[in-house]
Scaffold this motif. Sequence first.
Motif, PDB file in Angstrom:
ATOM      1  N   TYR A 198       5.584   4.333   4.732  1.00 31.33           N
ATOM      2  CA  TYR A 198       5.751   5.256   3.742  1.00 31.33           C
ATOM      3  C   TYR A 198       7.378   5.641   3.566  1.00 31.33           C
ATOM      4  CZ  TYR A 198       4.785   8.594  -0.009  1.00 31.33           C
ATOM      5  OH  TYR A 198       4.745   9.449  -0.933  1.00 31.33           O
ATOM      6  N   ALA A 199       7.948   5.976   4.683  1.00 31.75           N
ATOM      7  CA  ALA A 199       9.380   6.253   4.857  1.00 31.75           C
ATOM      8  C   ALA A 199      10.191   4.984   4.165  1.00 31.75           C
ATOM      9  CB  ALA A 199       9.661   6.307   6.296  1.00 31.75           C
ATOM     10  N   GLN A 200       9.825   3.903   4.599  1.00 34.33           N
ATOM     11  CA  GLN A 200      10.502   2.787   3.720  1.00 34.33           C
ATOM     12  C   GLN A 200      10.322   2.795   2.331  1.00 34.33           C
ATOM     13  OE1 GLN A 200      10.263  -1.216   5.637  1.00 34.33           O
ATOM     14  NE2 GLN A 200       9.400  -0.215   7.399  1.00 34.33           N
ATOM     15  N   ALA A 201       9.121   3.194   2.127  1.00 27.99           N
ATOM     16  CA  ALA A 201       8.843   3.244   0.475  1.00 27.99           C
ATOM     17  C   ALA A 201       9.509   4.277  -0.262  1.00 27.99           C
ATOM     18  CB  ALA A 201       7.342   3.466   0.178  1.00 27.99           C
ATOM     19  N   GLU A 202       9.843   5.512   0.599  1.00 31.15           N
ATOM     20  CA  GLU A 202      10.774   6.505  -0.050  1.00 31.15           C
ATOM     21  C   GLU A 202      12.297   6.158  -0.320  1.00 31.15           C
ATOM     22  OE1 GLU A 202      10.193   9.732  -0.869  1.00 31.15           O
ATOM     23  OE2 GLU A 202       8.511  10.459   0.141  1.00 31.15           O
ATOM     24  N   ARG A 203      12.776   5.406   0.849  1.00 31.73           N
ATOM     25  CA  ARG A 203      13.916   4.802   0.695  1.00 31.73           C
ATOM     26  C   ARG A 203      14.169   3.762  -0.596  1.00 31.73           C
ATOM     27  NH1 ARG A 203      13.499   4.789   6.350  1.00 31.73           N
ATOM     28  NH2 ARG A 203      12.887   2.686   6.587  1.00 31.73           N
ATOM     29  N   PHE A 204      12.973   2.970  -0.600  1.00 35.83           N
ATOM     30  CA  PHE A 204      12.943   2.236  -1.874  1.00 35.83           C
ATOM     31  C   PHE A 204      13.122   2.857  -3.223  1.00 35.83           C
ATOM     32  CE2 PHE A 204       9.585   0.524  -4.822  1.00 35.83           C
ATOM     33  CZ  PHE A 204      10.381  -0.675  -5.351  1.00 35.83           C
ATOM     34  N   TRP A 205      12.039   3.875  -3.290  1.00 38.79           N
ATOM     35  CA  TRP A 205      12.109   4.548  -4.515  1.00 38.79           C
ATOM     36  C   TRP A 205      13.402   5.325  -4.763  1.00 38.79           C
ATOM     37  CZ3 TRP A 205       7.708   3.159  -6.356  1.00 38.79           C
ATOM     38  CH2 TRP A 205       7.119   3.813  -7.600  1.00 38.79           C
ATOM     39  N   THR A 206      14.017   5.807  -3.692  1.00 36.26           N
ATOM     40  CA  THR A 206      15.199   6.341  -3.841  1.00 36.26           C
ATOM     41  C   THR A 206      16.407   5.390  -4.504  1.00 36.26           C
ATOM     42  OG1 THR A 206      15.017   7.994  -2.312  1.00 36.26           O
ATOM     43  CG2 THR A 206      17.020   7.868  -3.077  1.00 36.26           C
ATOM     44  N   GLY A 207      16.056   4.239  -4.010  1.00 41.94           N
ATOM     45  CA  GLY A 207      17.032   3.095  -4.148  1.00 41.94           C
ATOM     46  C   GLY A 207      16.938   2.650  -5.499  1.00 41.94           C
ATOM     47  N   LEU A 208      15.725   2.921  -6.177  1.00 38.93           N
ATOM     48  CA  LEU A 208      15.677   2.464  -7.494  1.00 38.93           C
ATOM     49  C   LEU A 208      16.666   3.094  -8.465  1.00 38.93           C
ATOM     50  CD1 LEU A 208      11.699   2.304  -8.148  1.00 38.93           C
ATOM     51  CD2 LEU A 208      13.221   0.396  -7.689  1.00 38.93           C
ATOM     52  N   GLY A 209      16.734   4.475  -8.328  1.00 42.42           N
ATOM     53  CA  GLY A 209      17.438   5.145  -9.128  1.00 42.42           C
ATOM     54  C   GLY A 209      18.984   4.864  -9.048  1.00 42.42           C
ATOM     55  N   THR A 246       0.753  -1.166  -0.034  1.00 48.34           N
ATOM     56  CA  THR A 246      -0.064   0.012  -0.153  1.00 48.34           C
ATOM     57  C   THR A 246       0.643   1.144   0.044  1.00 48.34           C
ATOM     58  OG1 THR A 246      -1.757  -1.202   1.221  1.00 48.34           O
ATOM     59  CG2 THR A 246      -1.765   1.246   1.362  1.00 48.34           C
ATOM     60  N   ALA A 247       2.014   1.258   0.915  1.00 50.04           N
ATOM     61  CA  ALA A 247       2.821   2.444   0.843  1.00 50.04           C
ATOM     62  C   ALA A 247       3.482   2.654  -0.444  1.00 50.04           C
ATOM     63  CB  ALA A 247       3.904   2.166   2.009  1.00 50.04           C
ATOM     64  N   LEU A 248       3.807   1.631  -0.918  1.00 50.05           N
ATOM     65  CA  LEU A 248       4.492   1.493  -2.369  1.00 50.05           C
ATOM     66  C   LEU A 248       3.559   2.299  -3.528  1.00 50.05           C
ATOM     67  CD1 LEU A 248       6.537  -1.592  -2.406  1.00 50.05           C
ATOM     68  CD2 LEU A 248       7.542   0.761  -2.572  1.00 50.05           C
ATOM     69  N   HIS A 249       2.167   1.855  -3.413  1.00 48.53           N
ATOM     70  CA  HIS A 249       1.203   2.421  -4.391  1.00 48.53           C
ATOM     71  C   HIS A 249       1.040   3.711  -4.215  1.00 48.53           C
ATOM     72  CE1 HIS A 249      -2.666   3.112  -5.917  1.00 48.53           C
ATOM     73  NE2 HIS A 249      -2.890   3.740  -4.851  1.00 48.53           N
ATOM     74  N   TRP A 250       0.994   4.147  -2.841  1.00 47.65           N
ATOM     75  CA  TRP A 250       0.928   5.613  -2.565  1.00 47.65           C
ATOM     76  C   TRP A 250       2.058   6.495  -2.991  1.00 47.65           C
ATOM     77  CZ3 TRP A 250      -3.333   7.677  -2.680  1.00 47.65           C
ATOM     78  CH2 TRP A 250      -4.718   7.207  -1.916  1.00 47.65           C
ATOM     79  N   ARG A 251       3.366   5.857  -2.955  1.00 48.80           N
ATOM     80  CA  ARG A 251       4.317   6.258  -3.466  1.00 48.80           C
ATOM     81  C   ARG A 251       4.416   6.577  -5.141  1.00 48.80           C
ATOM     82  NH1 ARG A 251       7.116   9.196  -4.951  1.00 48.80           N
ATOM     83  NH2 ARG A 251       9.497  10.049  -4.441  1.00 48.80           N
ATOM     84  N   ALA A 252       3.960   5.466  -5.602  1.00 50.32           N
ATOM     85  CA  ALA A 252       3.946   5.546  -7.055  1.00 50.32           C
ATOM     86  C   ALA A 252       2.911   6.818  -7.412  1.00 50.32           C
ATOM     87  CB  ALA A 252       3.431   4.410  -7.837  1.00 50.32           C
ATOM     88  N   ARG A 306      14.834  -6.683  -6.568  1.00 50.65           N
ATOM     89  CA  ARG A 306      15.749  -6.669  -5.318  1.00 50.65           C
ATOM     90  C   ARG A 306      15.344  -5.588  -4.268  1.00 50.65           C
ATOM     91  NH1 ARG A 306      19.923  -6.860  -8.191  1.00 50.65           N
ATOM     92  NH2 ARG A 306      20.582  -4.646  -8.189  1.00 50.65           N
ATOM     93  N   ALA A 307      15.096  -4.651  -4.663  1.00 49.26           N
ATOM     94  CA  ALA A 307      14.583  -3.609  -3.403  1.00 49.26           C
ATOM     95  C   ALA A 307      13.517  -3.927  -2.986  1.00 49.26           C
ATOM     96  CB  ALA A 307      14.467  -2.105  -4.380  1.00 49.26           C
ATOM     97  N   ILE A 308      12.251  -4.751  -3.602  1.00 54.84           N
ATOM     98  CA  ILE A 308      11.213  -4.808  -2.768  1.00 54.84           C
ATOM     99  C   ILE A 308      11.366  -5.951  -1.920  1.00 54.84           C
ATOM    100  CG2 ILE A 308       8.988  -5.819  -3.342  1.00 54.84           C
ATOM    101  CD1 ILE A 308       8.594  -4.451  -5.874  1.00 54.84           C
TER     102      ILE A 308
END
Length: 363
Positions: A46-57, A11-17, A89-91
């Motif tokens: 959501y903070a974890q999702a933020e770190r995940f999103w940053t990690g993608l780049g 759900t957090a990843l959904h909202w980040r997207a 891998r990030a997920i």
Amino acid sequence: MEQIQKKLIDTALHWRAVMDSGDVSKGEQKAFEAWLAADPAHKEAYAQAERFWTGLGAMAHSESAAPISAHQTATEKMTWPHRLAWPLRAIQQLIGARPQATLAGLMASLLIIGTLSVFYLEDAPAPYQHPTERFQTAQGEIRTIQLADGSELTLGAQSRVDLSYDRDQRRANLLSGDAYFKVVPDTERPFLVKAGDMTVRVTGTSFAVRHKPSTTHVAVAEGNVRVSYPLVLRTSKRASTGTASALTPSGLRTSQHLGAGQHVSASRHEGLGRAETINKNMIAAWRTKRLVYFDAPLQEVIEDINRYQDRLVILEDDRLKTLTVSISFDIQDVSGMLTSLSEAFDLRLDSSHPGSIRIRSRD
């Protein structure tokens, strides 16, 4: 407990997207803020999702992702397996899996097919949803319906759609058949169309959706839409059977934007295809009682004919089902079309059986 944590992360990843999409309505913004304030665990997720999103780049540009040639463009810097590896891998790291062992086995046996644009997660359920209203058409019936928001829906023969509205979204679920939507613009209440695994998101435009058990098609007449579909992975072919099985990782989706005069198809075996140009006169031509096909399997043409007339057309030769045809005809002149078809492809038409026309090869 692990499943609850995974659902929360999803759900957090959904909202980040959604927040990163650049197309956030006021309703979505309010719903996100309400979800975030509902529980401290949501903020942490959501903070974890933020770190995940940053990690993608970061992972996308890491030297370990793939060798990079000087002439390669930004979108070509990674091979397809590596493009899939870094988000997976990030997920996995996010939910506590052991990525090295898991991905090593996964990437050794999987090959990505289709076009990967952007990763999305399944749409979250909409709050405040009103009861659903269903419309359907009979054999040979074409029906135009004025919707509560001023939009217009036209259904082809033997089609079914569910409609629902809430204060943030307008929703249609095409269960089967053909639908043509003329959507009244409303930036605060986007219009979402579900057709099987396909999701079409618009704020105001005209487009057609065809949903069959095997495939879903979307074609845009005016404006633009965003379509999303589950990311499809395929295992290596089995030597014993020569077949390949497909699977879809839970939550991962890929998307494309379509403009006027473009269409796209998707299936569970092939995933979301590439956007292609289409003659606008072909889009939902059934509204004027014409059926138009370009390099379509004969089986598809016959199935559509049977939705519009009582006299059943039957392909008795299985070899003819995949025969591709390009044809345009009035649905009130099926007999003439079949005669032309039989002459062009040397087919035999058998009308001796009451209530049916049977087609077979002459050889």
